[in-house]
Design a protein around this motif. Structure first.
Motif, PDB file in Angstrom:
ATOM      1  N   ASN A  39      -1.453  -9.158   3.361  1.00  0.00           N
ATOM      2  CA  ASN A  39      -2.577  -9.019   4.292  1.00  0.00           C
ATOM      3  C   ASN A  39      -2.618  -7.663   4.970  1.00  0.00           C
ATOM      4  O   ASN A  39      -3.631  -7.286   5.547  1.00  0.00           O
ATOM      5  CB  ASN A  39      -2.532 -10.122   5.347  1.00  0.00           C
ATOM      6  CG  ASN A  39      -2.592 -11.477   4.681  1.00  0.00           C
ATOM      7  OD1 ASN A  39      -3.175 -11.599   3.591  1.00  0.00           O
ATOM      8  ND2 ASN A  39      -1.977 -12.476   5.292  1.00  0.00           N
ATOM      9  N   LYS A  40      -1.518  -6.953   4.875  1.00  0.00           N
ATOM     10  CA  LYS A  40      -1.507  -5.623   5.474  1.00  0.00           C
ATOM     11  C   LYS A  40      -2.148  -4.565   4.566  1.00  0.00           C
ATOM     12  O   LYS A  40      -2.287  -3.410   4.949  1.00  0.00           O
ATOM     13  CB  LYS A  40      -0.066  -5.212   5.820  1.00  0.00           C
ATOM     14  CG  LYS A  40       0.470  -5.946   7.040  1.00  0.00           C
ATOM     15  CD  LYS A  40       1.574  -5.147   7.739  1.00  0.00           C
ATOM     16  CE  LYS A  40       2.904  -5.367   7.051  1.00  0.00           C
ATOM     17  NZ  LYS A  40       3.940  -4.425   7.447  1.00  0.00           N
ATOM     18  N   LYS A  59      -3.848   6.463  13.092  1.00  0.00           N
ATOM     19  CA  LYS A  59      -3.156   5.718  12.047  1.00  0.00           C
ATOM     20  C   LYS A  59      -1.664   6.013  12.102  1.00  0.00           C
ATOM     21  O   LYS A  59      -1.231   7.010  12.683  1.00  0.00           O
ATOM     22  CB  LYS A  59      -3.677   6.186  10.679  1.00  0.00           C
ATOM     23  CG  LYS A  59      -5.059   5.677  10.363  1.00  0.00           C
ATOM     24  CD  LYS A  59      -4.877   4.380   9.730  1.00  0.00           C
ATOM     25  CE  LYS A  59      -5.913   3.749   8.958  1.00  0.00           C
ATOM     26  NZ  LYS A  59      -5.568   2.414   8.533  1.00  0.00           N
ATOM     27  N   HIS A  60      -0.922   5.158  11.419  1.00  0.00           N
ATOM     28  CA  HIS A  60       0.504   5.397  11.289  1.00  0.00           C
ATOM     29  C   HIS A  60       0.704   6.414  10.164  1.00  0.00           C
ATOM     30  O   HIS A  60       0.536   6.096   8.994  1.00  0.00           O
ATOM     31  CB  HIS A  60       1.205   4.084  10.970  1.00  0.00           C
ATOM     32  CG  HIS A  60       2.667   4.218  10.790  1.00  0.00           C
ATOM     33  ND1 HIS A  60       3.526   4.416  11.850  1.00  0.00           N
ATOM     34  CD2 HIS A  60       3.441   4.206   9.677  1.00  0.00           C
ATOM     35  CE1 HIS A  60       4.756   4.507  11.402  1.00  0.00           C
ATOM     36  NE2 HIS A  60       4.737   4.388  10.079  1.00  0.00           N
ATOM     37  N   TYR A 106       1.460  -0.514   0.231  1.00  0.00           N
ATOM     38  CA  TYR A 106       0.461  -0.375   1.303  1.00  0.00           C
ATOM     39  C   TYR A 106      -0.271   0.947   1.208  1.00  0.00           C
ATOM     40  O   TYR A 106      -1.484   1.022   1.411  1.00  0.00           O
ATOM     41  CB  TYR A 106       1.138  -0.485   2.670  1.00  0.00           C
ATOM     42  CG  TYR A 106       1.940  -1.745   2.826  1.00  0.00           C
ATOM     43  CD1 TYR A 106       1.302  -2.990   2.841  1.00  0.00           C
ATOM     44  CD2 TYR A 106       3.324  -1.711   2.922  1.00  0.00           C
ATOM     45  CE1 TYR A 106       2.038  -4.165   2.954  1.00  0.00           C
ATOM     46  CE2 TYR A 106       4.072  -2.874   3.040  1.00  0.00           C
ATOM     47  CZ  TYR A 106       3.420  -4.100   3.052  1.00  0.00           C
ATOM     48  OH  TYR A 106       4.132  -5.256   3.158  1.00  0.00           O
ATOM     49  N   HIS A 148       3.773  -7.939   2.511  1.00  0.00           N
ATOM     50  CA  HIS A 148       2.804  -8.727   3.277  1.00  0.00           C
ATOM     51  C   HIS A 148       1.422  -8.316   2.838  1.00  0.00           C
ATOM     52  O   HIS A 148       0.870  -7.329   3.297  1.00  0.00           O
ATOM     53  CB  HIS A 148       3.004  -8.495   4.769  1.00  0.00           C
ATOM     54  CG  HIS A 148       4.372  -8.879   5.209  1.00  0.00           C
ATOM     55  ND1 HIS A 148       4.720 -10.176   5.476  1.00  0.00           N
ATOM     56  CD2 HIS A 148       5.497  -8.140   5.337  1.00  0.00           C
ATOM     57  CE1 HIS A 148       6.004 -10.224   5.785  1.00  0.00           C
ATOM     58  NE2 HIS A 148       6.497  -8.995   5.711  1.00  0.00           N
ATOM     59  N   GLU A 183      -4.165   1.936   1.141  1.00  0.00           N
ATOM     60  CA  GLU A 183      -4.672   2.763   2.239  1.00  0.00           C
ATOM     61  C   GLU A 183      -5.355   4.026   1.711  1.00  0.00           C
ATOM     62  O   GLU A 183      -6.375   4.465   2.238  1.00  0.00           O
ATOM     63  CB  GLU A 183      -3.504   3.139   3.155  1.00  0.00           C
ATOM     64  CG  GLU A 183      -3.922   3.832   4.426  1.00  0.00           C
ATOM     65  CD  GLU A 183      -2.746   3.957   5.400  1.00  0.00           C
ATOM     66  OE1 GLU A 183      -2.189   2.909   5.791  1.00  0.00           O
ATOM     67  OE2 GLU A 183      -2.380   5.094   5.743  1.00  0.00           O
ATOM     68  N   GLU A 200       6.554   0.774   0.679  1.00  0.00           N
ATOM     69  CA  GLU A 200       5.458   1.539   1.274  1.00  0.00           C
ATOM     70  C   GLU A 200       4.421   1.929   0.226  1.00  0.00           C
ATOM     71  O   GLU A 200       3.238   2.065   0.531  1.00  0.00           O
ATOM     72  CB  GLU A 200       6.005   2.795   1.958  1.00  0.00           C
ATOM     73  CG  GLU A 200       4.940   3.604   2.655  1.00  0.00           C
ATOM     74  CD  GLU A 200       5.542   4.626   3.610  1.00  0.00           C
ATOM     75  OE1 GLU A 200       5.354   4.464   4.823  1.00  0.00           O
ATOM     76  OE2 GLU A 200       6.231   5.566   3.144  1.00  0.00           O
ATOM     77  N   GLU A 210      -5.047  -2.526   2.741  1.00  0.00           N
ATOM     78  CA  GLU A 210      -6.400  -2.139   3.152  1.00  0.00           C
ATOM     79  C   GLU A 210      -7.380  -2.464   2.032  1.00  0.00           C
ATOM     80  O   GLU A 210      -7.044  -2.428   0.855  1.00  0.00           O
ATOM     81  CB  GLU A 210      -6.476  -0.628   3.419  1.00  0.00           C
ATOM     82  CG  GLU A 210      -5.446  -0.120   4.397  1.00  0.00           C
ATOM     83  CD  GLU A 210      -5.889  -0.265   5.845  1.00  0.00           C
ATOM     84  OE1 GLU A 210      -7.053  -0.648   6.064  1.00  0.00           O
ATOM     85  OE2 GLU A 210      -5.067  -0.006   6.738  1.00  0.00           O
TER      86      GLU A 210
END
Ligand SMILES: Cc1ncc(C[n+]2csc(CCOP(=O)(O)OP(=O)(O)O)c2C)c(N)n1
Ligand SMILES: Cc1ncc(C[n+]2csc(CCOP(=O)(O)OP(=O)(O)O)c2C)c(N)n1
Ligand code: SF4
Ligand code: SF4
Ligand SMILES: [Mg+2]
Ligand SMILES: [Mg+2]
Lengths: 280, 554, 554, 280
Positions: free
Chosen positions: B367-368, B445-446, B331, B365, B335, B328, B370
């Protein structure tokens, strides 16, 4: 020259030496423009103090930074986009009290910025406390019986810290000051201009400077001569005291790269990361 | 469920290659297609003392090391003494045969053999890796390949040395622990390494930092990899220069990040507040260690939560988020870069030593990630602080014919200083309005991770999430783990449903800051709070016991 | 009830003696045995711009200036224009007769007459004071005495000048506003002056500061008065030196205090956390101005509440208290010195420009000041961090034959660095336990001020309390004002009884931090929050209207 | 000598120059004790870094301060009780990176403390990053391609900042080092000892220093000679490089007062305040 001035009300005390710095700086900008160094590429930063107000008055882009940090801010701007010319305005409390570490390291690493020191020997905006450059015995509200510290010598300190351009000016010698500022901005590398700026309210030094200031008619031959000129006390020579060419920080850091203008494309960047992520 | 976990522990003096051996062991497991978690325990010293690395591996997801080890290699007496209690049932204790005393287990002449070559200290870690390879049944050829890639210096010596150790250990422990293999090959990264890559993916241009454990390795990673990624790393005179230079760079249009631990961050507060006023998108990575003050530099804690949330004087929107696992972190870093640029306000990626310096097998991944393109000004007169509806004004970078003024004083829309009461109020409101815009954005958002669907509710955050998740596996507990990723603003809208529920909080703080935050901001009701504040991360088995206790008390 | 209040306003350029005239006017009223409140409004500049002072006086207690003035003296056009709207019914506007334009009121040749002497600018303030004296019916002899004590430089010129103005103004406004006199003579002090004296009464030995508005005048007062009081003042190179020097002095046994505003305090955070770890009784005086960053240096705000409460990284007890009026600032400063020494932990006296730089008539009972004798070690082996029941270990100062070690790293009881998990946990608990001791102590102390007995509940804190109390008088509102003196720890035990009550919060913050604090920590329910965040303190009349509105909405 | 040592485990790398500093310092303390300057009055402070560990090892009272602040802490101790002798241990990153402002001002105001610089040219404890005193090109984890900054010269900077006692020592010349430290502590005013302290792990300079270090056999005649010795590069002279007597800060501040030992009595203090409170 008015295109260099904003709508902000000027609130310096009548007679303040800062007016001279403002005028000289504007003239220097003009001169540089005439040479083809447009003001578009010129950005400024300022610390907090009476000197800092020059930020509001000048119609130039930049950051009104915090007390003691304008030269750190300036270096950050230069590193991100070395295509900009960056001038940091600083007070003596600002640059040699709160922010002295940044001054020494900016010089040491030959950051390609110009620092203009509004040297009034006092904390003006906070109502007249002694500054690192105040003479011993200076009476201010934090030292009502006189300050007990010897002053620092900004020129000598900057020379010691390896500054590649060290100069001094006086607002009482305006044309000369314009010349000095112009040369400082032209210089590639860390340039420092110590400007005698009388504070009519808390430290009126016009008389002293009018008596002692003398225009240097040559650039000193070497570091040692520069140092001895920096340390003179009977006379206070103004002019370019030291100048040498050395590799500048951002070039040493990344050559001809430019983090803002020559960014790696998103695709290339992602490809690199992918490579790293697939290697075990 | 612990049964399928295999744990390797290696302990010795700092400077004897323990950490390196630990990371090679982790790679060894990963190359078998297994999942791995590695935790390095080291002191604030350079040589001597006591270091150890614990690597736990499983064929399913694993998010923590385990204290109880199957195989221990003790390079010195202290390691033997400290870790003999950690040996699991049917575990094997190996120790250097030069260690004197009444020892249980198997002596291996790691040092004695190493002394046959120059610089014997450089071999010891390899010796430990070799016995591990023997124990898990790796053949000599594969071991040789591993040595080629991991210990390429003095390669011949290394191979010769390893071969000797291999042959000596084989008869005793050869293939004692045969582990399942799989084809899945995953990368292993530490938290700091992955934060570096996440920032890169998010578009980072410049990283400023002054060394401070446990943040330094983020700088080291970016310094080493920066050239390839087009990222510049600057290590200036102090943290105050760090933050102010970064703000200068942001003004010029560079995505900039700074990093430190609590003490260095304390020095950046004035700059943080400056970023709030300038509306400079400054991202800070704050890696915590036990405090206050110098504290315990090389260990872990979550004592900086309130400090992070309330960084800097005055009122302006702050964003604080904390990754719940190393994956995490990738990402979330991108983010957070996105968010600070989107809302032009400073943010903090809050994390801990246990995340930044532990390593894990990952599946990223890319592409995830931001990668925000900032809102730019096009045409017309420019006003840096345009009093827009959502509080966000377009950006413009120099050089420009327009006037771009960023100002630390209160200012008008153009950025000129003001002391006018109406303008002061207007600008306070403008900045305050960004909080609402930010909230609205986050609502889509998550912002909270939820693991599990039933059973008792366990709230946790940051690296402790990894411990909790593994504890549930270790203790075979059916529970729901709720992990707010964002801590400021706290996503209360996601937490509302837990308002009248019993809940257990797990955190690494003595004061129970997270539990209080949940109580105060989300009006939740932390029935029991499981705390640990001795600088060590939780052990999943022990934590499982505590959770079970809390559940039965609750 | 406003009727009995008389308000004098003088406006002009900085450097023309406006502030001085304001303070002389305040003394003039006080010498009449009246109560006085003086507020100086000035910009961040040295000469020019626009300064004004408002002095309100009454024969009963008064805790705020009023905007609406009975007598205005405008020294320049800008003052006239800005303040003509502030003139009350039957009020008189006086202006310097050199001001051009279509003016209403009475021109007085303040400047023209002053020009007859050298340094005319030095006379202007005196001219304003003179017309005030005329208006309130002071005789020439009394005025002369006032001049002797307040304007002793160029005394003859001053008397001559004042006499001319007196004679010119008398026919027009002589005795227009005759005010009640009384025999009660009270001193007038500004907040910073009284904090200086409160610290002195509490036993302060050394004050360290770096100038920063609105804190500087605390340093100036102590520097000027220090010699008499035996207090040393040191103004070093920056705020980081300030806090670290202070900690050094504390180690040696000196009661030490530091002061600054938000930006300077931000720089002290690392030192603040250090004090937490060392268990150094460090008292900080934080005087707020509008932020973030440089903000609006010479104005007032309450935007640093959360920042103050959460100063410094890591976990340790913090004490934050805020005086609700200038008088209370005296006692509270001594009490805070007492507390930080009693619990050996850092504390913050949180206040605002509106308190530090406003002045008020006071009645100080010096014997009510606290003066704590620290718990000292006597005999036996010394352990700086003795793990005592209440978390507090005795102090010992060098020189001593015992070993006295203060340590920023986590440490054992002797003060030697440790990385041992049990010791880390033990010491975290030791410090945490001091919080409980502190709470128990505070439970027996006066921690909340309550004014009034019935009517709607109004919660406020800090200098805003003065505004609220005067608003109630101005609006003839019967209400109960609740003012927590302590903000960390918040005395929730005193607030419990308000839990389900409707309440109104008044504060000078845009984000409503105080209201949130009450909601989050004390579970109170702030129905309406009256906020002001334009840098200006509340006007009691306007605030009264807002309170009435809130009451009728509520 | 063991009475100067605590029970703390020594965790410096075997061969580290810090051992030499510890030994020399203990010997100096002994010597001073023999002169009647008891160790009871001696307090120490330390920054954070490998050097700072000396705090744990020495059985002397004091403050284990934070990174870069040991000299500020030390000055505060001295101001509160000038009867104490205060020695601040500092690393080169500590004193000339994070804490350089305090160094310059301690020298400028002639604070009567002693600063002992563990000059290893590297950030040891944080695993080997370049320090302000590192040579250009130094490879550390923050500068994998070599540092791009020229080093600062601690001696010259302290001379420039008006230090009244400036000396250099080398752990490879232990007896001489003892002598230098002893003199520094004896000195009234700001004394600074720059100690070459090889870091065997990250910057092993034994060879270089063994070749270049030479014991000065005289105290330089004046400031200029001191400065030129400070700047030598072929040879690295060790010894007392500059020494001058000047008024010390705390005496200038309050003469013979002592804030801790000569406190005004509570009664007198209260009487003064009462006086102030009764004056209108
Ligand atoms: C961190 C911090 N400390 C203190 C201040 C208050 N302050 C504002 S200006 C100033 C000093 C001004 O002196 P100088 O830099 O010499 O500028 P001058 O006013 O003389 O031009 C100070 C201390 C501040 N703004 N920030
Ligand atoms: C404010 C702060 N920033 C960073 C650190 C991390 N840190 C600890 S020691 C150190 C540098 C050590 O270098 P030096 O002072 O030369 O000491 P050495 O280890 O070489 O003896 C740093 C950066 C810290 N403790 N505090
Ligand atoms: S106080 Fe001094 S420096 Fe400031 S504006 Fe006035 S004259 Fe200039
Ligand atoms: S890293 Fe260097 S300075 Fe630190 S203990 Fe080891 S040899 Fe000494
Ligand atoms: Mg100045
Ligand atoms: Mg070092």
């Amino acid at each position: 020259m008015d295109e260099l001035i904003t709508y902000a009300e000027n609130t310096w005390c009548p007679g303040c030496g800062n007016f001279g710095i403002l005028t000289a700086f504007k003239k220097a900008v003009k001169k540089l423009e005439d040479e083809g160094r447009g003001k578009k590429d010129l950005v400024i930063t300022a610390g907090i103090g009476c000197h800092g107000k020059i930020f509001d008055y000048l119609k130039l882009s930049g950051i009104y930074s915090i007390h003691g940090r304008s030269m750190a801010t300036a270096q950050g701007i230069k590193i991100a986009n070395p295509g900009l010319r960056v001038v940091a305005f600083a007070g003596d409390g600002d640059a040699f009290g709160e922010g002295i570490a940044h001054m020494i390291f900016a010089a040491k690493r030959n950051s390609d910025i110009t620092v203009i020191l509004h040297d009034n020997g006092v904390y003006g905006l906070t109502t007249g406390q002694y500054a690192p450059t105040s003479v011993k015995g200076f009476k201010g509200p934090s030292t009502p019986r006189g300050s007990i510290e010897e002053p620092l010598n900004p020129l000598a300190l900057m020379l010691e810290a390896r500054a590649t351009f060290v100069a001094r000016g006086y607002v009482g010698k305006l044309d000369h000051l314009v010349d000095v500022i112009t040369k400082a901005i032209r210089h590639q590398g860390f340039s420092f201009v110590d400007i005698f700026q009388p504070c009519v309210t808390f430290n009126n030094t016009y008389k002293r400077y009018n008596e002692k200031v003398e225009i240097l008619n040559h650039i000193p031959a070497d570091y040692d001569e520069a140092m001895s000129i920096a340390k003179m006390e009977d006379k206070l020579p103004v002019g370019v005291i030291y100048r040498v060419e050395k590799p500048v920080f951002h070039k040493e850091l990344y050559g001809d790269f430019n983090p803002v203008l020559k960014k790696l494309s998103k695709e290339k960047r992602i490809a690199e990361i992918k490579k790293m992520l697939s290697a075990l | 469920m612990t049964g399928e976990v295999f744990t390797f522990l290696i302990g010795g003096k700092a400077g004897e290659g323990v950490k390196k051996a630990g990371s090679v062991a982790a790679r060894l497991f990963a190359s078998m297609g297994r999942e791995v978690f590695e935790m390095d325990d080291y002191q604030s010293l350079i040589r001597g003392g006591h270091n150890f690395s614990v690597i736990s591996t499983a064929s399913r997801k694993i998010t923590s090391h385990y204290t109880r080890a199957n195989l221990i290699v003790a390079m010195d007496k202290r390691s033997y003494e400290l870790h003999k209690q950690d040996l699991g049932e049917d575990g094997i204790m190996l120790y250097d045969s030069e260690i004197k005393g009444d020892l249980k287990g198997l002596g291996i002449p790691l040092r004695a053999e190493a002394k046959k070559y120059p610089n014997p200290d450089l071999r010891l870690g390899l010796g430990a890796v070799t016995v591990l390879a023997v124990a898990v049944g790796m053949d000599k050829e594969s071991l040789k390949k591993l040595i080629q890639s991991e210990y390429p210096r003095d390669l011949d010596i290394n191979i010769a040395y390893a071969t000797t150790i291999y042959d000596m250990a084989s008869p005793e422990i050869g293939g004692k622990f045969r582990l399942n293999n799989s084809d899945k090959k995953r990368v292993i990264y530490s938290g700091n390494e992955i934060i570096a890559l996440g920032a890169a993916a998010g578009g980072l241009d410049i990283y400023y930092a002054y060394p401070m454990t446990p943040s330094s390795s983020l700088m080291h990673t970016l310094a080493a990899q920066g050239e390839k990624l087009g990222i510049i790393v600057v290590h200036p005179e102090n943290e105050i220069a760090v933050v102010n230079m970064a703000i200068g760079s942001i003004f010029a249009g560079a995505k900039s990040m700074v990093g430190s631990s609590g003490g260095g961050f304390a020095l950046m507060q004035e700059g943080f507040s400056l970023a709030g006023m300038l509306e400079a998108p400054l991202l800070c990575c704050l890696a915590s260690r036990p405090g206050p003050s110098t504290g315990v530099p090389t260990y872990t804690a979550q004592g900086d939560l309130n400090f992070a949330i309330h960084q800097g004087h005055g009122e302006f929107p702050r964003i604080v988020a904390s990754p719940g696992c190393i994956e995490e972190a990738f990402y979330l870093t991108s983010e957070m870069l996105d968010l600070v640029w989107r809302f032009q306000t400073p943010g903090i990626l809050l994390t801990e030593k246990h995340l930044t310096e532990s390593s894990m097998t990952l599946d990223i991944h890319i592409n995830k990630a931001e990668h925000f393109q900032p809102l730019m000004h096009y045409g017309g007169e420019y006003k840096r602080y345009l009093d827009s509806k959502d509080g966000i004004a377009p950006l413009l970078f120099p050089p420009s014919d327009e006037l771009i003024k960023w100002n630390s004083y209160e200012h008008d829309e153009t950025g000129i200083t003001t002391e006018n009461p109406e303008l002061i109020a207007k600008m306070q409101e403008k900045r305050n309005r960004k909080k609402i815009s930010l909230l609205n954005h986050l609502k889509n958002k998550h912002t909270v991770n939820i693991y599990g669907e039933r059973g008792p509710l366990i709230f946790t955050y940051g690296s402790t999430t990894m411990s909790v998740r593994e504890a549930l596996r270790a203790g075979d507990i059916d529970a729901t783990v709720v992990q707010p990723i964002y801590l400021e603003p706290l996503p209360v809208w996601e937490l509302e449903k837990y308002k009248d529920k019993e809940l257990i909080v797990v955190e690494q703080s003595c004061a129970g800051q997270f539990a209080l935050l949940l109580k105060e901001k989300a009006e939740l009701n932390p029935g029991s709070v499981i705390k640990k504040y001795d600088g060590r991360p939780f052990d999943p088995v022990e934590l499982a016991i505590e959770i079970k206790k809390a559940v039965s008390n609750g």
